[in-house]
Design an enzyme around this catalytic site. Structure first.
Site: not given
Ligand code: AMP
Length: 396
Positions: A39, A353
């Site tokens: 991220r 995911g």
């Protein structure tokens, strides 16, 4: 919701204090080492752009779920250290969010410097989107950039509230999400094929209802397919099946037919006696699932059918695995679909995911046009919902 939003490239940032909502909600081990920095890496293009343009960059994020104000284990410090390493330049760390330290450090920033604020969720006002808190936070900066797609479906102070007080634009991550997903949903290259999987129909009803109005073909696999198989009047043995959603599945099948949308279900399945990898298993047609077996993966004919449809697609949206891919013996359907999506040559968008992990683990990530980063946010996007964190940004 308009998908035509101003980005950091549409606003003059030189010498300006720019507050950027990033998603640095990274996993940490017990010693506060970051175990996956994806991220932070993802936010680099936006941060590097601002630095290169001589902006004074102020980063704000949440990490974990702090409940009672400051807690060291939820401090943003490790992310500032990692960002310094990735940027090759030091990142200044504030010890608070809207306190004296943050204010003094923001005011002292020089062009091209980067400041990281403490965890914005140390203030309960953040998730309440408290206007006084958003206003106070806004005084640190002159421009607001939202680049946290993962929280764009939430109207919090730092994900939406700031736009009431500052000119608001998106960073590169959100821009990519709206450019690619927004286009696919509003003006897709056709044929447009969506593949939905995962455990439950109930999680994806709104997605199915929204996509049925947009796609040419809707493929349903995974555990949720069995509620549809049941709706067609066949037995599903001990497969996962939501009895209270069978009528809904029936009406969705009818709706698809009326609209001329092809709704494809698995024609065969790898079924197992029990819910484990090494259970006794066999391949059976969807019309012939034995009473004492459960569908744990799609079968070879379904793989062929789905792959063929994907070959001629021009836009593909995929969300959810085709079977219990956590068990290697029942992961083949998900792997083969990942391959077919990657090789389709279509504009391909993978969200959720599990499907994202599948394409990454199998090494297909670079053949996918866009892997959506936000689980909840990308589902709500597919549901056609307005995402507050995007809605508040300035239109082009
Ligand atoms: P979701 O989070 O809704 O995308 O669902 C993902 C989960 O669905 C994974 O953990 C899979 O193991 C599960 N799943 C997929 N197919 C099946 C199936 N046939 N039976 C039970 N669970 C399944």
């Amino acid at each position: 919701m308009s998908y035509n939003k101003k980005s950091i490239e549409d606003i003059d940032v030189k010498g300006k204090k720019v507050i950027v909502r990033v998603d640095f909600n990274v996993p940490l081990d017990a010693n506060k080492n970051i175990t996956d920095d994806k991220r932070i890496v993802g936010a680099l293009p936006t941060i590097k752009y601002l630095v290169s343009k001589g902006a004074k960059t102020i980063l704000v994020s949440h990490l974990g779920r702090p409940k009672n104000g400051f807690e060291d284990k939820f401090s943003m410090k490790p992310t500032a250290v990692r960002l310094s390493e990735l940027l090759g330049k030091s990142v200044i760390m504030a010890s608070d969010v809207i306190g004296e330290d943050a204010k003094a450090k923001a005011a002292a920033l020089k062009d091209g410097e980067v400041l990281m604020l403490e965890n914005v969720r140390f203030h309960k006002e953040e998730e309440k989107n408290d206007p006084a808190f958003a206003k106070e936070l806004s005084t640190l900066a002159e421009i607001y950039v939202n680049d946290a797609f993962g929280t764009a479906h939430r109207a919090h102070a730092s994900t939406a509230g700031l736009a009431d007080y500052l000119p608001a634009v998106c960073g590169y991550l959100i821009q990519k999400e709206i450019d690619i997903m927004g286009k696919a949903l509003s003006n897709p290259a056709r044929p447009f094929v969506a593949i939905l999987g995962g455990a439950k129909v109930s999680d994806k009803i709104a997605v199915i209802e929204n996509l049925i109005d947009k796609v040419d073909t809707l493929i349903i696999g995974g555990g949720m397919a069995y509620t549809f198989v049941k709706a067609q009047g066949y037995g599903v043995g001990t497969s996962i099946c939501e009895a209270d959603k069978v009528d809904l599945a029936k009406s969705l099948l009818e709706k698809a037919e009326k609209k001329g949308v092809k709704l494809l279900l698995p024609v065969d399945n790898k079924v197992g006696k029990e819910f484990n990898n090494d259970t006794e298993s066999k391949t059976v047609a969807s019309t012939e699932i034995p009473d004492d077996f459960m569908g744990l993966d799609i079968g070879p004919k379904s793989i062929e059918l789905f792959s063929n449809v994907l070959k001629s697609a021009k836009t593909v949206v995929w969300n959810g695995p085709m079977g219990v891919f956590e068990f290697p013996n029942f992961a083949i359907g998900t792997k083969e679909v990942a391959k077919a999506v990657a090789e389709s040559g279509a504009i391909s968008i993978v969200g959720g995911g599990d499907s994202a992990a599948a394409v990454e683990q199998l090494g297909y990530a670079d053949k996918i046009t866009h892997i959506s980063t936000g689980g909840g946010a990308s589902l709500e996007f597919l549901e056609g919902k307005v995402l507050p964190g995007i809605d508040v940004l300035l239109d082009k």
